[in-house]
Design an enzyme around this catalytic site. Structure first.
Site, mmCIF file in Angstrom:
data_model
loop_
_atom_site.group_PDB
_atom_site.id
_atom_site.type_symbol
_atom_site.label_atom_id
_atom_site.label_comp_id
_atom_site.label_asym_id
_atom_site.label_seq_id
_atom_site.Cartn_x
_atom_site.Cartn_y
_atom_site.Cartn_z
ATOM 1 N N ILE A 147 0.846 -1.206 0.000
ATOM 2 C CA ILE A 147 0.000 0.000 0.000
ATOM 3 C C ILE A 147 0.879 1.254 0.000
ATOM 4 O O ILE A 147 0.559 2.245 -0.669
ATOM 5 C CB ILE A 147 -0.960 -0.004 1.210
ATOM 6 N N ARG A 167 11.959 -1.410 8.276
ATOM 7 C CA ARG A 167 13.090 -2.079 8.935
ATOM 8 C C ARG A 167 14.233 -2.320 7.970
ATOM 9 O O ARG A 167 15.392 -2.361 8.369
ATOM 10 C CB ARG A 167 12.623 -3.397 9.558
ATOM 11 N N SER A 168 13.902 -2.478 6.679
ATOM 12 C CA SER A 168 14.962 -2.722 5.695
ATOM 13 C C SER A 168 14.768 -1.808 4.496
ATOM 14 O O SER A 168 13.633 -1.446 4.161
ATOM 15 C CB SER A 168 14.893 -4.185 5.234
ATOM 16 N N ARG A 223 -2.817 1.248 11.641
ATOM 17 C CA ARG A 223 -3.573 0.796 12.808
ATOM 18 C C ARG A 223 -3.427 1.882 13.871
ATOM 19 O O ARG A 223 -2.368 2.522 13.971
ATOM 20 C CB ARG A 223 -3.023 -0.529 13.358
ATOM 21 N N GLU A 252 -10.692 2.113 18.675
ATOM 22 C CA GLU A 252 -11.851 2.284 17.783
ATOM 23 C C GLU A 252 -12.902 1.204 18.033
ATOM 24 O O GLU A 252 -12.540 0.078 18.381
ATOM 25 C CB GLU A 252 -11.391 2.287 16.312
ATOM 26 N N HIS A 270 -12.442 4.222 10.015
ATOM 27 C CA HIS A 270 -11.741 3.042 9.471
ATOM 28 C C HIS A 270 -12.396 2.589 8.153
ATOM 29 O O HIS A 270 -12.920 1.479 8.059
ATOM 30 C CB HIS A 270 -11.721 1.897 10.492
HETATM 31 P P1 NAP Z 1 3.006 -4.875 3.526
HETATM 32 O O1 NAP Z 1 3.068 -4.965 2.044
HETATM 33 O O2 NAP Z 1 3.429 -6.038 4.337
HETATM 34 O O3 NAP Z 1 3.871 -3.593 3.952
HETATM 35 C C1 NAP Z 1 4.175 -3.289 5.271
HETATM 36 C C2 NAP Z 1 5.409 -2.416 5.313
HETATM 37 O O4 NAP Z 1 5.680 -2.067 6.672
HETATM 38 C C3 NAP Z 1 6.664 -3.086 4.776
HETATM 39 O O5 NAP Z 1 7.324 -2.159 3.959
HETATM 40 C C4 NAP Z 1 7.515 -3.383 6.010
HETATM 41 O O6 NAP Z 1 8.883 -3.290 5.650
HETATM 42 C C5 NAP Z 1 7.059 -2.268 6.961
HETATM 43 N N1 NAP Z 1 7.196 -2.653 8.361
HETATM 44 C C6 NAP Z 1 6.782 -3.791 8.955
HETATM 45 N N2 NAP Z 1 7.108 -3.793 10.254
HETATM 46 C C7 NAP Z 1 7.750 -2.625 10.486
HETATM 47 C C8 NAP Z 1 8.344 -2.050 11.636
HETATM 48 N N3 NAP Z 1 8.353 -2.684 12.810
HETATM 49 N N4 NAP Z 1 8.918 -0.832 11.516
HETATM 50 C C9 NAP Z 1 8.923 -0.188 10.330
HETATM 51 N N5 NAP Z 1 8.372 -0.686 9.197
HETATM 52 C C10 NAP Z 1 7.798 -1.891 9.279
HETATM 53 O O7 NAP Z 1 1.542 -4.517 3.997
HETATM 54 P P2 NAP Z 1 0.389 -3.709 3.224
HETATM 55 O O8 NAP Z 1 -0.407 -4.644 2.409
HETATM 56 O O9 NAP Z 1 0.989 -2.500 2.573
HETATM 57 O O10 NAP Z 1 -0.532 -3.271 4.484
HETATM 58 C C11 NAP Z 1 0.009 -2.531 5.528
HETATM 59 C C12 NAP Z 1 -0.959 -2.368 6.655
HETATM 60 O O11 NAP Z 1 -1.934 -1.397 6.329
HETATM 61 C C13 NAP Z 1 -1.806 -3.579 7.067
HETATM 62 O O12 NAP Z 1 -1.065 -4.505 7.814
HETATM 63 C C14 NAP Z 1 -2.917 -2.930 7.837
HETATM 64 O O13 NAP Z 1 -2.561 -2.803 9.203
HETATM 65 C C15 NAP Z 1 -3.034 -1.539 7.219
HETATM 66 N N6 NAP Z 1 -4.284 -1.398 6.450
HETATM 67 C C16 NAP Z 1 -5.212 -0.497 6.856
HETATM 68 C C17 NAP Z 1 -6.381 -0.357 6.139
HETATM 69 C C18 NAP Z 1 -7.427 0.628 6.534
HETATM 70 O O14 NAP Z 1 -8.595 0.392 6.265
HETATM 71 N N7 NAP Z 1 -7.080 1.738 7.147
HETATM 72 C C19 NAP Z 1 -6.612 -1.126 5.004
HETATM 73 C C20 NAP Z 1 -5.642 -2.025 4.616
HETATM 74 C C21 NAP Z 1 -4.465 -2.144 5.348
HETATM 75 P P3 NAP Z 1 10.044 -4.013 6.511
HETATM 76 O O15 NAP Z 1 9.650 -5.446 6.621
HETATM 77 O O16 NAP Z 1 11.304 -3.768 5.732
HETATM 78 O O17 NAP Z 1 10.061 -3.307 7.810
HETATM 79 C C1 8YV Z 2 -10.685 -3.616 6.876
HETATM 80 C C2 8YV Z 2 -8.169 -3.227 7.030
HETATM 81 O O1 8YV Z 2 -11.459 -2.534 7.271
HETATM 82 O O2 8YV Z 2 -7.407 -4.734 5.386
HETATM 83 C C3 8YV Z 2 -7.203 -4.210 6.486
HETATM 84 O O3 8YV Z 2 -6.170 -4.431 7.151
HETATM 85 O O4 8YV Z 2 -7.925 -2.576 7.981
HETATM 86 C C4 8YV Z 2 -9.445 -2.981 6.319
HETATM 87 O O5 8YV Z 2 -9.356 -3.234 4.960
HETATM 88 C C5 8YV Z 2 -10.530 -4.536 8.054
HETATM 89 O O6 8YV Z 2 -10.004 -5.772 7.654
HETATM 90 C C6 8YV Z 2 -11.858 -4.821 8.714
HETATM 91 O O7 8YV Z 2 -12.682 -5.521 7.803
#
Ligand code: NAP
Ligand code: 8YV
Length: 309
Positions: A147, A167-168, A223, A252, A270
């Site tokens: 993302i 981290r990397s 989060r 939340e 959210h």
């Molecule tokens: P992803 O591809 O796994 O990317 C996560 C990134 O965070 C990686 O670049 C990772 O790199 C870094 N990271 C992990 N642990 C870390 C740490 N301790 N310190 C610094 N950087 C760190 O995941 P994604 O698919 O982009 O999703 C990311 C997150 O977005 C989800 O896990 C979820 O919590 C959140 N999200 C929120 C919503 C919403 O509705 N608001 C929707 C979807 C997702 P390194 O491993 O090199 O550190």
């Molecule tokens: C959803 C999210 O709102 O994908 C995630 O990590 O935070 C959101 O897309 C969540 O999974 C609750 O359904």
């Protein structure tokens, strides 16, 4: 028919597809046949409470309707041979749009100016005060993963200089900061999009918030646990940080009254991925994982910890 336990909400399309293969039981109703449940459908917010997982002796698979799975104890699941899946990639563009939308709403004072029109201020007091341009900003992405990269791509037409902390270091054309406070000091806007969980708990702490400074904007679509919410509220109240756009909160759906009273924040419930189109894609992948697992024991998108199972 196999038996599936549903935790949290699913769409009608998801239900129709699952009902063709499963008897669906609701965790909220309590009286489900624990020893018959083989599959769980849940989401990133509800996860699966440890006592519920412990009470399902024949559980084989947990499918998360979301990409973040910090509410699921994956190590405990894996130790019991339980597969965990999630929905990566299909929501990248939507969550990136939400981050950019929050950034723009903060910079261009969208809520203030909407209120300016509705309240009659425009007629009575004239033009609204000027705002800040979103163009040519330096944006720090905390967590340049799937993302995070989509956010960087969406910001490119705005002349944004992207830098990042994780981290990397990655193989990308952006400057890497090993230190989060140093990155915060150097950017106009900090966008958080790491996973939640213990490793990122409150990594946006008082030091990082202070480093971002009075002209800085904090966007959190990761989060609520990633940001020290109490430190952020104090900094926003006292002008030690400028603006915040938040889609996620520590407790939340409870959002602190002090935060709700601030005019330099934009608050969303959210909804990062919450469009009809993206939830349809997430729902399809959630169900595809379950049905494939029921059919032949394989899955499409395991969480990284379960990729070798
Ligand atoms: P992803 O591809 O796994 O990317 C996560 C990134 O965070 C990686 O670049 C990772 O790199 C870094 N990271 C992990 N642990 C870390 C740490 N301790 N310190 C610094 N950087 C760190 O995941 P994604 O698919 O982009 O999703 C990311 C997150 O977005 C989800 O896990 C979820 O919590 C959140 N999200 C929120 C919503 C919403 O509705 N608001 C929707 C979807 C997702 P390194 O491993 O090199 O550190
Ligand atoms: C959803 C999210 O709102 O994908 C995630 O990590 O935070 C959101 O897309 C969540 O999974 C609750 O359904």
């Amino acid at each position: 028919m196999a038996d599936l336990l549903q935790i949290g909400g699913i769409t009608d399309v998801m239900r129709d597809r699952l009902e063709a293969a499963f008897t669906i039981h609701q965790v909220s109703e309590g009286n489900y046949p624990a020893d018959k449940i083989t599959h769980v459908a849940t989401n990133g917010h509800d996860g699966i409470p440890p006592d519920v997982m412990a009470g399902l002796p024949n559980l084989k698979m947990i499918s998360c309707y979301g990409v973040g799975y910090d509410a699921i104890d994956v190590q405990a699941a894996k130790a019991r041979g339980i597969m965990v899946t999630h929905t990566p990639n299909v929501l990248n563009a939507e969550v990136a749009t939400t981050a950019v939308m929050l950034m723009m709403a903060c910079y261009r004072e969208l809520l203030r100016d909407d209120a300016w029109v509705r309240s009659g201020n425009w007629e009575e007091q004239g033009n609204a005060p000027l705002t800040r341009s979103v163009d040519n900003q330096k944006v720090g992405i905390l967590g340049l993963g799937r993302i995070g990269q989509a956010i960087a791509d969406k910001l490119a037409p705005f002349g944004t200089t992207i830098v990042y902390h994780s981290r990397s270091a990655k193989d990308v054309p952006y400057t890497y900061y090993a230190s989060l406070p140093e990155m915060a000091r150097d950017v106009d806007c900090l966008i958080c999009i790491t996973p939640g969980g213990p490793a990122t708990n409150k990594i946006v702490n008082r030091e990082v918030i202070e480093a971002l400074g009075p002209q800085g904007t904090l966007i959190n679509v990761s989060r609520g646990s990633v940001v020290d919410e109490a430190a952020l509220i104090s900094a926003l109240e006292e002008g030690r940080v400028g603006w915040a756009g938040l889609d996620v909160f520590e407790a939340e759906p409870k959002v602190p009254e002090r935060l709700r009273q601030l005019s330099n924040v934009v608050l969303l419930p959210h909804v990062g991925s919450a469009t009809v189109e993206t939830r349809a894609a997430m729902g399809a992948l959630t169900v595809d994982n379950i049905l494939r697992h029921l059919d032949d024991g394989t899955v499409i998108s395991p969480v990284p910890e379960c990729a070798d199972m």
